[in-house]
Design a protein around this motif. Structure first.
Motif, PDB file in Angstrom:
ATOM      1  N   CYS A   5       0.812  -1.218   0.000  1.00  0.00           N
ATOM      2  CA  CYS A   5       0.000   0.000   0.000  1.00  0.00           C
ATOM      3  C   CYS A   5       0.846   1.269   0.000  1.00  0.00           C
ATOM      4  N   SER A   6       2.034   1.221   0.568  1.00  0.00           N
ATOM      5  CA  SER A   6       2.870   2.427   0.633  1.00  0.00           C
ATOM      6  C   SER A   6       3.389   2.846  -0.735  1.00  0.00           C
ATOM      7  N   ARG A   7       3.288   1.958  -1.728  1.00  0.00           N
ATOM      8  CA  ARG A   7       3.775   2.268  -3.074  1.00  0.00           C
ATOM      9  C   ARG A   7       2.655   2.722  -4.013  1.00  0.00           C
ATOM     10  N   TRP A   8       1.411   2.746  -3.534  1.00  0.00           N
ATOM     11  CA  TRP A   8       0.308   3.169  -4.396  1.00  0.00           C
ATOM     12  C   TRP A   8       0.495   4.623  -4.812  1.00  0.00           C
ATOM     13  N   GLY A   9      -0.004   4.951  -5.996  1.00  0.00           N
ATOM     14  CA  GLY A   9       0.037   6.329  -6.463  1.00  0.00           C
ATOM     15  C   GLY A   9       0.984   6.513  -7.632  1.00  0.00           C
ATOM     16  N   ASN A  10       1.199   7.745  -7.989  1.00  0.00           N
ATOM     17  CA  ASN A  10       2.049   8.098  -9.126  1.00  0.00           C
ATOM     18  C   ASN A  10       3.486   8.275  -8.654  1.00  0.00           C
ATOM     19  N   ASP A  11       4.381   7.375  -9.054  1.00  0.00           N
ATOM     20  CA  ASP A  11       5.742   7.435  -8.513  1.00  0.00           C
ATOM     21  C   ASP A  11       6.603   8.521  -9.155  1.00  0.00           C
ATOM     22  N   ARG A  12       6.021   9.306 -10.059  1.00  0.00           N
ATOM     23  CA  ARG A  12       6.766  10.437 -10.622  1.00  0.00           C
ATOM     24  C   ARG A  12       6.430  11.740  -9.895  1.00  0.00           C
ATOM     25  N   SER A  13       5.798  11.615  -8.753  1.00  0.00           N
ATOM     26  CA  SER A  13       5.506  12.774  -7.916  1.00  0.00           C
ATOM     27  C   SER A  13       5.726  12.361  -6.469  1.00  0.00           C
ATOM     28  N   SER A  14       5.351  13.207  -5.562  1.00  0.00           N
ATOM     29  CA  SER A  14       5.466  12.871  -4.139  1.00  0.00           C
ATOM     30  C   SER A  14       4.193  12.218  -3.633  1.00  0.00           C
ATOM     31  N   ASN A  15       3.319  11.842  -4.561  1.00  0.00           N
ATOM     32  CA  ASN A  15       1.988  11.365  -4.201  1.00  0.00           C
ATOM     33  C   ASN A  15       1.970   9.859  -3.960  1.00  0.00           C
ATOM     34  N   PHE A  16       2.790   9.397  -3.036  1.00  0.00           N
ATOM     35  CA  PHE A  16       2.836   7.979  -2.707  1.00  0.00           C
ATOM     36  C   PHE A  16       1.761   7.624  -1.688  1.00  0.00           C
ATOM     37  N   GLY A  17       1.375   6.346  -1.678  1.00  0.00           N
ATOM     38  CA  GLY A  17       0.484   5.860  -0.639  1.00  0.00           C
ATOM     39  C   GLY A  17      -0.911   6.424  -0.705  1.00  0.00           C
ATOM     40  N   LYS A  18      -1.459   6.568  -1.921  1.00  0.00           N
ATOM     41  CA  LYS A  18      -2.789   7.144  -2.103  1.00  0.00           C
ATOM     42  C   LYS A  18      -3.648   6.267  -3.005  1.00  0.00           C
ATOM     43  N   TRP A  19      -4.948   6.270  -2.748  1.00  0.00           N
ATOM     44  CA  TRP A  19      -5.906   5.697  -3.684  1.00  0.00           C
ATOM     45  C   TRP A  19      -6.032   6.632  -4.887  1.00  0.00           C
ATOM     46  N   GLY A  20      -6.369   6.058  -6.047  1.00  0.00           N
ATOM     47  CA  GLY A  20      -6.645   6.861  -7.226  1.00  0.00           C
ATOM     48  C   GLY A  20      -5.402   7.442  -7.861  1.00  0.00           C
ATOM     49  N   HIS A  21      -5.618   8.366  -8.782  1.00  0.00           N
ATOM     50  CA  HIS A  21      -4.538   8.997  -9.536  1.00  0.00           C
ATOM     51  C   HIS A  21      -4.837  10.483  -9.628  1.00  0.00           C
ATOM     52  N   ARG A  22      -3.828  11.293  -9.468  1.00  0.00           N
ATOM     53  CA  ARG A  22      -4.023  12.750  -9.446  1.00  0.00           C
ATOM     54  C   ARG A  22      -4.601  13.287 -10.749  1.00  0.00           C
ATOM     55  N   ASN A  23      -4.405  12.559 -11.869  1.00  0.00           N
ATOM     56  CA  ASN A  23      -4.937  13.009 -13.158  1.00  0.00           C
ATOM     57  C   ASN A  23      -6.237  12.308 -13.542  1.00  0.00           C
ATOM     58  N   LYS A  24      -6.793  11.513 -12.639  1.00  0.00           N
ATOM     59  CA  LYS A  24      -8.041  10.797 -12.907  1.00  0.00           C
ATOM     60  C   LYS A  24      -9.080  11.228 -11.879  1.00  0.00           C
ATOM     61  N   GLN A  25      -9.585  12.449 -12.038  1.00  0.00           N
ATOM     62  CA  GLN A  25     -10.503  13.011 -11.057  1.00  0.00           C
ATOM     63  C   GLN A  25     -11.929  13.154 -11.582  1.00  0.00           C
ATOM     64  N   GLY A  26     -12.227  12.514 -12.720  1.00  0.00           N
ATOM     65  CA  GLY A  26     -13.550  12.637 -13.314  1.00  0.00           C
ATOM     66  C   GLY A  26     -14.567  11.671 -12.729  1.00  0.00           C
ATOM     67  N   GLU A  27     -15.689  11.546 -13.420  1.00  0.00           N
ATOM     68  CA  GLU A  27     -16.806  10.740 -12.938  1.00  0.00           C
ATOM     69  C   GLU A  27     -16.494   9.243 -12.890  1.00  0.00           C
ATOM     70  N   THR A  28     -15.451   8.808 -13.604  1.00  0.00           N
ATOM     71  CA  THR A  28     -15.128   7.375 -13.626  1.00  0.00           C
ATOM     72  C   THR A  28     -13.859   7.053 -12.840  1.00  0.00           C
ATOM     73  N   ARG A  29     -13.480   7.906 -11.904  1.00  0.00           N
ATOM     74  CA  ARG A  29     -12.251   7.638 -11.146  1.00  0.00           C
ATOM     75  C   ARG A  29     -12.352   6.390 -10.277  1.00  0.00           C
ATOM     76  N   LEU A  30     -13.564   5.921 -10.072  1.00  0.00           N
ATOM     77  CA  LEU A  30     -13.776   4.692  -9.315  1.00  0.00           C
ATOM     78  C   LEU A  30     -13.313   3.460 -10.087  1.00  0.00           C
ATOM     79  N   TYR A  31     -13.046   3.618 -11.382  1.00  0.00           N
ATOM     80  CA  TYR A  31     -12.743   2.470 -12.235  1.00  0.00           C
ATOM     81  C   TYR A  31     -11.405   2.574 -12.963  1.00  0.00           C
ATOM     82  N   ASP A  32     -10.816   3.748 -12.999  1.00  0.00           N
ATOM     83  CA  ASP A  32      -9.611   3.989 -13.792  1.00  0.00           C
ATOM     84  C   ASP A  32      -8.430   4.298 -12.870  1.00  0.00           C
ATOM     85  N   LEU A  33      -7.498   3.350 -12.739  1.00  0.00           N
ATOM     86  CA  LEU A  33      -6.357   3.486 -11.828  1.00  0.00           C
ATOM     87  C   LEU A  33      -6.837   3.704 -10.394  1.00  0.00           C
TER      88      LEU A  33
END
Length: 232
Positions: free
Chosen positions: A163-191
């Motif tokens: 779980c500590s490796r979740w997220g986008n490893d090209r930013s400081s956004n480690f350990g997170k559900w979802g993706h910083r660029n997937k904030q639309g209505e289908t973020r529940l299904y995409d990454l």
């Protein structure tokens, strides 16, 4: 006496309500009326896996050479389409549903027969609540992954153990559900959950990913592979 949830004329409030009323007949179809206005829905309830779960999304492979076309329904009432094996609802629809049911947990379950199984339930704590709020369109703040979920018995995924490796490893956004660029209505299904470029949950687009990716760890589809999301 007519058993709760077995007929449209006597629906339960939710799958959990039916289970707690001792009217469960096991996993299967039930009638619920989340709004309490006499407009019942036939839905699928998982009554055996810790019980009382309402299916809100399913993508199941019927033909391995042609992944199922999939569109997120804009209303929570789209959950009645579970029988077509390609049903889901937007995060706004999830918010609408939560307004009626006040569900407090979500369960994510995907499995590839030639691969692994990712199967977790959000924890009954503030971290788990943050996940529910994020995927119910109540906040845009990506929730922490670690301490937010509990692994189910059949889970053997790389994702759940890292779980500590979740997220986008090209930013400081480690350990997170979802993706910083997937904030639309289908973020529940995409990454939804992912270790960047390696182990991913994804049910949109060409590829269907369950603890794999489209490149070095891709696992071929088999008939019966599935991605399911439940609430309770």
């Amino acid at each position: 006496q007519v058993r709760l949830g077995h007929f449209a004329e006597n629906p339960g409030k939710s799958c959990k309500h039916i289970l707690e009323s001792n009217d469960s007949k096991g996993d299967g179809e039930y009638w619920i009326d989340p709004e309490g206005k006499g407009n019942s829905l036939k839905v699928y309830c998982d009554m055996k896996t810790d019980g009382g779960w309402l299916l809100t999304s399913i993508s199941m492979v019927d033909n391995p050479t042609t992944p199922p076309a999939w569109t997120a329904e804009p209303s929570y009432r789209g959950i009645i389409k579970f029988t077509n094996h390609k049903m889901g609802i937007t995060i706004s629809a999830m918010k609408e549903l939560r307004g009626h049911l006040r569900f407090t947990q979500m369960r994510f379950h995907c499995s590839k027969q030639q691969g692994r199984t990712f199967h977790v339930t959000t924890a009954a704590n503030s971290s788990g609540e943050a996940v529910v709020e994020y995927f119910s369109n109540q906040t845009n703040t990506q929730p922490d992954s670690c301490l937010s979920f509990v692994r189910m018995k059949d889970d053997n995924s790389y994702l759940s153990r890292n779980c500590s490796r979740w997220g986008n490893d090209r930013s400081s956004n480690f350990g997170k559900w979802g993706h910083r660029n997937k904030q639309g209505e289908t973020r529940l299904y995409d990454l939804t959950a992912h270790v960047d470029k390696h182990y991913i949950w994804k049910t949109t687009g060409i590829y269907r990913l369950c603890d794999d990716n489209k490149n070095d760890t891709f696992i071929n589809l088999s008939k019966g592979d599935f991605w399911k999301i439940f609430v309770r």
